[in-house]
Each structure stands twice: as C-alpha cells, then as structure tokens.
Scaffold this active site. Structure first.
Site, PDB file in Angstrom:
ATOM      1  N   HIS B  83       0.821  -1.208   0.000  1.00  0.00           N
ATOM      2  CA  HIS B  83       0.000   0.000   0.000  1.00  0.00           C
ATOM      3  C   HIS B  83       0.855   1.259   0.000  1.00  0.00           C
ATOM      4  CE1 HIS B  83      -3.711   2.202   0.711  1.00  0.00           C
ATOM      5  NE2 HIS B  83      -3.107   2.879   1.667  1.00  0.00           N
ATOM      6  N   HIS B 134     -10.251   3.092  -0.628  1.00  0.00           N
ATOM      7  CA  HIS B 134     -10.357   2.628   0.751  1.00  0.00           C
ATOM      8  C   HIS B 134     -11.202   1.367   0.750  1.00  0.00           C
ATOM      9  CE1 HIS B 134      -9.795   4.234   5.062  1.00  0.00           C
ATOM     10  NE2 HIS B 134      -8.633   4.068   4.486  1.00  0.00           N
TER      11      HIS B 134
END
Lengths: 233, 784
Positions: B83, B134
């Site tokens: 990430h 998200h």
C-alpha cells in the site's frame, strides 16, 4: 445594513450565508462563536452545519457559546411582543434557536433515518416576519433542503398554539422530507423577528447555483426581506 | 485543554530534550532500543506477522548493519507494505512519467510524487485533485471505512495548501440483490455522506456499479478537489536545520494499527480472524476544524512544509518529510498526545488515527502557529526538529529507539519485477463473442428500452446521491445525475472546472489495455460534453493480487494503455493510487482502472446539462455506431454474458468530439448534451428526457442507413466517441458546420418535446413508464 453570520467550529454554510447577504445588498459581518462582540450588527444569521460536531443533541453545545449569550439576550424571549434583535436560524441554526429556547419545539432525526438532500417545495405561511416580508402571502418556493435531523416536533398544545398565533412561517409541500409534525418547515417568535427554518434559502440566491426550479433564486427574499424590514423598523 | 501541552513543549523546548523520566525500571528494561539491538542481534522478530517477507527483513538488517529495533521494524514493515511502497506496481507506474511530454507538463505545477498533483487553470488559480481507494476497510466496517476514505483524500488536498471544494465517489458493489450488498452499500453510502456532509464538501458525482466480482471485495474510491492560488502551493518536506516538527490535530489512538501493512496488503480469506480493530474511526468535526485551521496557518505563512497523516501514520510522516528535505530529523515520540496511554512506541508509530497533520515550522513562527491552532482548539505538539545528520532519530523518554536513514524507509523500499503473463483463459473469453446472443425482434425493442432503464447498473442513482450534500459552498454548477460535476472556482469571472470519473470493469476484463483507455475516453468525453476542455488525469487502479501473474498482466496492460492514451490525448496523469489484493480467495475482481479527468471552463455559466429543459430543440447524434456488444450492458443484463472484445477506442475521435462540444458550449449553440456509454443511445435518450421531464421524438433511419446498422444496434451498441446533442433551432447550421469542420460525424435524430420518448415507426414510451422503471430499482432493493 450589517448582517452578522456566526461561525461555530463545524459551521458549514457560514460563507454561503455571508455571500447571500452580499447578493441581497447588505453588508456581511463574520461573527465568531467565542466572541461576545456582535460588532454592531442589525441582524444575525445562524448558519447550517454541525456546530461542535453535534455529537450530542444538535445545537445543544452551541447554545452555550459566548456569542449565543449575547444573541439570546438581545433577541428576547419568544413570546415577547416588542421586537428584539432579528435572528434567522437555518438548519443547524434552527436547532440552536430551539436549544436556546428562542423558539419552541425541537428537531429530531429524520423519519427515514437517512440524511436527505433535495430541492424542496415550501409554502410561505407567515409574511409578517423580518425574514419573509418580501414574499407574497402563500408564496410557493423551491429551495434546497439537506439535513439528517430535521424533523420538527412539539407537543400538541404547542403546535396548536403556534398555528393559532400564526407562527408557522413555512410548510413543506408535496413531500414531507423528514417527518416534521404538521409539515412544519419553519417557525417564528411572536414578534416575527426570530425565524428558524430547516431548508436553506442561502443556497438559492444566485441563478445557476441553486435548485433547477424558478431560476434557483427563490431563497433570496429571506435576505432582502431582512434589509427591507430592518430599514423600516 | 490543548494549549497546556503546547506551552510545555513550546516554551520549554530545550529542557524537554532530555526526557528520561516517566519509565519504570521494568519498562526501561523491556524497551527495545538501538543499544539493545546491538547487544542482542539474534532476537526472534515478528517480521512475518507484520507482513514482511524474509528477504525484506534481511534487507533491513543490511541497511542498518544490525537487527532493527521493534520500532524500526514497525516503520519498515508499514512503509514497505504494498500500500505504501508500490513495490509491485512501481516498475509499471514509471510510464506515467516517462510518457509525459514537455507539452503535457505545460499546465502542471506539481506532478506525481507529492500528496496530490496541482494544475494551472489560469487567472492565477490552480486546482489539485486526486482519487484514492479505501476498499478493504470499507468491506470490514462499511461506515467507518468509507468515511475515513473521504477523510484521507481530503487531507491530501489540504496538505498541498488548497481549500478542499468537492468530493466524488466511484463505488462498486456485488450483485444488488445479494444480502451482503444490503449490508455493505447502505453503510458505505451513509459513511461517505456522514463524513463528507459534515466537512461541508459538496459531493458532485462519481459512480455506482454492481457486479458479482465485487461481492467479497467492494471498491470504495474517493476523489477530492481543492483550489488554491499559485503562490499558496505547499509541499511535504522538512527543510531548515533547527526548524520545528509539529504534530497537530487529533490525538493518537489504537485505531488503524497495522492497517496499512496487514489490511491493505493481504487477501480476505473465508473463516479467518476478524480484522475489525485495524479499521480507523473517523471524526469529521475534527477534520473540518483541521481544514479551517490549516487554511489559517497557510494564510499566516507560518508553515514551511506540511504532510498529512494517512496510511502508516507517524512512520510515514517522519520518514517522508525527512527524506524530502534536508535529510535528518530528531523527534521525541513520548510527546505525542495519546488517546490511550498504554500504547507502545511501535503502536504509536504505526497508528492510523485520523485527522492528524504534521508541519515544519521555523522557531520564530511558533507563537503565530500556536495562536492559530489555539483559536481552533486544535492540539499542537512540538515533536522535535529538523537536523542535518542524515538520520531519522526517534527517542522514547530519552532512549534511542529508531536511528535510520529516512530515505531507506520512505523511498528505497523493495521493488519487485513481478512475473506477468497473459492468461490462457483470455483466448476463451475473447472468443466467446456476443454474436450468438438472441437479439430482440423489432416489436420487442420498446419493451427492452424500458427494461434496460431499470437494470441495477443503468437505473437512477438518486437513492445514493440524495444522501449527499451537493449545495454547500455555493459553487456547484452541476452535479449528479449530469455527466460531469462542474464547480465554479472564481466567483468573479466564473472560471471553473468539470470533473468526471469512469470505468467499465467488464471492458477491462475483456481487454485491460483497451479497457483502461475506454475508462479514460469516457471520463474525457463526459468532461467535454459538459463543456470543459480536458486538462489532467488522476487514476485509482484497483486490481487483484500482484502475486498472480494473470493479475499482474492485467495491471501492466492497463497501466500501459492508460499511459499511452494520456500521451495521445496530451493530458498528464498528475497522481493517483494503486489498490492491489482486491480478491476473495484466489478469485480476483475484474481489473478496475478508475480514471478521473479534470477540464476547464472559462465560465461555468456556459456548461452543458445532460438533459433538455424545453421542447423544440433539434437532436443530433455525434459519432458513428458499429455493432459492439462485447462487455455491453445489454449482453450482461439480458444474457449474463461477458465475452468477446470491448468497443474499439478512437482517441482522435474523442478529442474531436470533446473539442466540438467545448466550443459549442462556449458559443451557446447547444441546450443539452449527453455522452453515450453504458446502455448506448437508448439509455442516453431515456436519461436526457427524464432529466427535466421533457420527451423526444427521434428517427433512427438516417443514422442506421449511414452506418449500416439496424435499429437494435443503433439503440444498444456501446460504440465510443458518441454523444446525443440538443441544439437550439437557430444554431443548427453553425453547429453542424462545426462538426463537419472538425470531422465529427453528425446525423439528425429528431427533436425534443412531449411527455414520451418516441422512435418513429417503432414505439412510443411515456416518460411516466420510463421513470417508474428507472427510479424503482435501488429503492426496491435497498429499502427492504
């Protein structure tokens, strides 16, 4: 003509209200929640938003702000006949006015438990207020409504009293978006100086940026009314 | 109250440098310090549990020439996670920079690499925008996951020095009628509304798409836009030896710990332990106050560098600020104000508590800084200072627990050349063309138009968008359901921007290279049709596991397609986000490269609406139609078919179309224009008619004859570079001439008016019937 707009932490539509005052031809004056100085304003707008986050009952903390002490004092009790400081509470501002006992009733979570944003049709039911004297009696207008806790409630005697005294300022037409009793969208104090309104006239003051109906400027008269009313007072 | 801690560290800064109090002897003994790491080289460390691979752990040992301390391990593990480090995607993402020509940089003030890109829109104004994902948090805890997604992207915008002015949300869910969609969707929508509405940011568009591939892995992408004057640009760097490093905003708590490393870089497996504690919890009020506070700080010019705290929290802020600046920083971690006093230093470094920012401030500006944060009741703490040592040193009650070269944490993470290969099943998938699917007869066409208007993917999104405030700030010129969101930036001149986000995951599944270009083409077209001149691109690349060569091939192809497409259209990618490991077990989602395009309007009053308000306008179809049904909404919704090739891309045709439409808007020739995409011409006519309740009468003969296609193809094919346009009667000649000059094929369709959609000689559908079909689907499924 100086119209103050209070910024609480969490106020959202304060800049829109300042812009609306300017478009209407008044002098917008920013007021700060922590400041009891009202800067010689002739009227006050309590704008929409989530004052102090509104994690408690909406408006429950804002009523204790230093600026509200001053406004409450100058506006006078709701049943007082002599006109006090004119105040327009929009959305969260309406909630603050109810929590401050400047207006009767309370605002609760929408019936359907969802935030709702829509172009809302209203009928102006009382034009003898500082904020609605520019509308024709029974005028039908469309302005944005956007709230999560906009259901106006009061006990039956209070509702009957408000209706009897002609203090219902605006009523929802066609759709009751939040479960407000008797379709009430806004109420006033006895003298018509203090008005609480759940929908947002400040978002309908400029063609092209408001609702699609009627040019999108149906809310402007709330602000021009105040200039007119304050001038003639 | 906030100012107490500020005063302690502000006025008494030197004395607090040596903070050895506060630890019991037992705590001191248990603390993993750099000293201890030297003394105990063979301690077993939980690198695997933190998501690190053996060779990555070895690399850290090599960099430090010793074992890392617990705190260092925490920092490396989060910052080297997929990430944060883009370790699998980096080698491909380079193309976005490599394929950006000097001409494309003309309007670019800040490019890829900062918190968000910044583009010049003229008159001294700049716009910053970015889309992020998200996804995983939103599946675990829909409301908070989606809410903090909005919060995170908005902080990226603030940290560029901009006022956030709008958000958009591209969302993807599993099948609408699946019970879990009814858990996930309302929560996500309420979370986006709950957070965005409380920030006072209008939500001006986005997408809602349903596909079973997202059943166990919904996609929540959030785009934010900010505006600023050129001179207000701020960057994330820590320069100036002795400048103060200040943490401000919310306190640090135990939420989001390991979020970056474990959640965002792991795959959901059935029956595994719940990961709920790793999801952050948002406080929109704190963020709203933080926005206003930051804008006041920028106005007062008391900030040298600024960084938001998002994924990887303090680990990221310390290491990125330091490595982008003079290269050194000394901080006292024990000064961080905590919500939970029992947190260990490793946890504080990894916490992803929301609504926090970090600023670099000159000592002489500290009083001015504190005056502003105090006015907003925002807690601010001097954590340490910028140094020239080239080391990031973190102290805990005076003990050194981190001593690393900051670049090694922030920028020199592992880079993987993951193997990738076109999977064999692509041949099978592409060979399975829609040619064999049963076509409706001539007299079934009308019925099909009504049915299609109500499919989950084509039906009205009002159930979702009515929960978002689109009016706040007073500059929204256009929002849902129009093709692009349009915002006024300058209240005097009317200068503004149009933004659209798009992706058709089925197209990308059939051919990821073309699919990415189709996403770009659609967003570009939507901006053009609304009257904007496209200027810049942001992307959110949602894919499955990079460890699967087939997925990696999809990713590589999509990036290559998007970079090539941007180069051809001459608009740069200014920033974005990659989200990998979007899969359930071994089944990946369809490749989903969401593309956002931003364009300029010199005067937003001249924007073009997607629907016609009045009768009497003449309707034209721009572009040409071929029989292209691979991945189409018709094939999917009516036959559950996904196969063949997606529609062909023609970016030159898109460029010509967008240019004609932007000029037509400038010259006031058109009253409405709607791009043709999902559902084709039929759906565009339905939506444009329902927009203001004014119908249309059209004839398909001329277009059909010219393009050599039948009525069914003309109505439902999803050929690209097309739009339906309503032209003022007096401007018809000028408009059609402009189309011809620009070589945009144009053919007359009919005219607007009435309360039905009529296709001459075939069917007439009342708007009431169409509206009933279009608007019933989501409420019926979700109000259960």
């Amino acid at each position: 003509m100086r119209i103050g707009v209070v910024t609480f932490p969490g106020s959202l539509d304060d800049r829109d209200a300042l812009r609306a005052v300017k478009i209407a031809g008044g002098t917008p004056v920013p007021l700060w929640h922590g400041d009891s100085d009202l800067k010689r304003v002739d009227a006050v707008v309590l704008p929409g938003g989530f004052s102090y986050g509104d994690y408690l009952r909406c408006g429950a903390i804002a009523r204790f702000a230093p600026v509200m002490n001053e406004i409450t004092k100058l506006a006078g009790p709701p049943d007082q006949v002599a006109p006090g400081l004119p105040v327009l509470g929009i959305c969260n501002g309406f909630q603050v006015l109810c929590e401050s006992h400047l207006l009767p009733g309370a605002l609760v979570r929408n019936e359907k438990q969802q935030f709702v944003c829509r172009d809302q049709k209203l009928r102006i039911e009382r034009t003898s207020t500082t904020w609605t004297n520019g509308y024709a009696d029974g005028a039908e207008i469309v302005i944005p409504l956007k709230n999560g806790e906009g259901g106006f409630i009061a006990d039956e005697p209070t509702l009957d009293f408000l209706e009897g005294e002609g203090r219902v300022v605006a009523r929802y037409l066609e759709v009751n978006p939040n479960g407000s009793y008797r379709d009430i969208a806004g109420v006033s104090n006895a003298s018509g100086t203090v008005v609480g309104l759940m929908p947002h006239p400040e978002h309908a003051t400029e063609a092209g940026y408001g609702p699609e109906a009627n040019d999108g400027t149906d809310g402007l008269a709330f602000f021009t009314s105040a200039l007119q009313g304050v001038l003639s007072a | 109250m906030t100012s107490d801690s500020v005063n302690t560290y502000g006025e008494d800064f030197d004395a607090s440098l040596d903070q050895t109090v506060g630890l019991t002897p037992a705590q001191r003994e248990a603390l993993d310090t750099v000293d201890k790491a030297h003394r105990t080289p063979d301690v077993e460390q939980p690198w695997a549990a933190l998501g690190m691979k053996a060779d990555e752990y070895e690399a850290v040992r090599k960099i430090l020439d010793r074992r890392p301390t617990g705190s260092e391990l925490a920092m490396y593990s989060v910052m080297w996670s997929e990430h944060c480090s883009y370790k699998s995607s980096k080698v491909h993402l380079r193309q976005f920079g490599d394929k950006t020509t000097p001409e494309m940089r003309e309007h670019l003030l800040v490019g890829i690499g900062e918190n968000a890109g910044v583009v010049d829109i003229g008159q001294g104004w700049a716009v910053t925008f970015k889309v992020e994902s998200h996804n995983h948090p939103s599946y675990v805890e829909p409301y908070q996951g989606a809410a903090t997604g909005v919060g995170g992207i908005v902080r990226d915008i603030i940290s560029m020095g901009a006022r956030p002015v709008a958000v958009m949300d591209p969302l993807r869910f599993g099948a609408l009628d699946h019970p879990d969609t009814q858990r996930v969707l309302p929560g996500i929508v309420a979370g986006i509304g709950g957070y965005g509405n409380c920030l006072g940011l209008p939500n001006i568009g986005g997408e809602v798409s349903f596909d079973p591939c997202y059943q166990g892995n919904p996609l929540v992408n959030a785009l934010a836009v900010g505006t600023l004057r050129h001179e207000d640009i701020h960057l994330a760097n820590a320069r100036g030896n002795g400048n103060l490093v200040i943490l401000f905003g919310a306190r640090t708590g135990g939420d989001g710990i390991g979020g970056a490393s474990i959640l965002a870089s792991d795959t959901f497996t059935e029956g595994g332990p719940t990961k709920r504690p790793a999801v952050q919890v948002g406080d929109p009020f704190a963020e709203k106050v933080l926005i206003e506070c930051c804008l006041d700080l920028f106005r007062a010019d008391v900030v040298q560098g600024i960084q938001d705290l998002g994924a990887a929290g303090l680990s990221c802020a310390f290491s990125e600020l330091a490595s982008n600046g003079d290269g050194g920083m000394l901080v006292h971690l024990d000064r961080a104000p905590l919500r939970d006093s029992t947190l260990a230093p490793e946890e504080i470094l990894m916490s992803e508590s929301q609504e926090r920012m970090m600023a670099v401030v000159r000592p002489e500006d500290l009083p001015g800084f504190i005056a502003i944060t105090s006015r907003w009741d925002v807690e601010a703490t001097v954590m340490g200072e910028v140094t020239e040592t080239g080391r990031l040193v973190v102290l805990w009650h005076g003990e050194t627990i981190v001593d690393v070269p900051p670049r090694s944490v922030a920028h020199d993470g592992p880079v993987y050349e993951r193997p990738y290969a076109r999977p064999d099943w692509m041949d099978v998938r592409q060979a399975n063309t829609p040619d064999h699917l049963h076509r409706p007869s001539e007299d079934e066409l009308g019925e099909l138009v009504v049915k299609m208007a109500g499919t989950p993917n084509l039906s009205s999104r009002a159930w979702v968008t009515a929960q978002y405030d689109r009016y706040v700030q007073g500059n929204t010129a256009q929002a849902m359901p129009d093709d692009a969101g349009v915002l006024r930036v300058d209240e005097e001149s009317g200068l503004g921007v149009a933004i659209a986000t798009d992706c058709n995951q089925r197209f990308a599944a059939l051919d990821p290279y073309t699919g990415a270009q189709l996403a770009l083409a659609e967003a570009y077209r939507n901006v053009g049709v609304a009257g904007g001149r496209p200027l810049a691109v942001t992307d959110c690349l949602n894919f499955g596991s990079p460890e699967d060569p087939a997925v990696m091939w999809q990713f590589a192809e999509a990036v290559r397609g998007l970079a090539d497409g941007c180069q051809q259209l001459g608009i740069p990618v200014t920033g974005g986000n990659v989200s990998l490991y979007n899969q359930t077990g071994s089944t990946a989602i369809h490749p989903t490269p969401v593309v956002g395009v931003l364009g300029i309007l010199q005067d937003v009053a001249k924007r073009t609406s997607s629907g016609w308000r009045e009768a009497g306008a003449q309707l034209f179809l721009l572009g040409t139609t071929k029989a292209e049904f691979g991945g189409s909404e018709w094939a999917w919704s009516q036959h559950e078919h996904l196969g063949g090739l997606p529609p062909a891309v023609d970016l030159e045709a898109e460029r010509a179309l967008a240019s004609v439409m932007a000029s037509a808007a400038d010259n006031g020739l058109v009253v409405a224009a709607h791009d043709l995409s999902d559902g084709g011409l039929a759906q565009a006519l339905v939506e444009a008619s329902l927009r203001f309740g004014v119908g249309a009468s059209v004839s398909l003969e001329a277009a059909g004859e010219r393009d050599g296609v039948d009525a069914f193809t003309l109505l439902f094919s999803e050929s690209t570079a097309r739009a339906v346009v309503a032209v003022k009667p007096e401007a018809v000649e000028q408009f059609t001439e402009a189309c011809r000059t620009s070589q945009v094929p144009v053919v007359e369709l009919g005219s607007t008016g009435g309360d039905a959609l009529t296709v001459s000689g075939r069917f007439s559908l009342s708007l009431a019937e169409l509206r009933a079909s279009h608007e019933a689907t989501l409420p019926e499924a979700l109000n259960a």
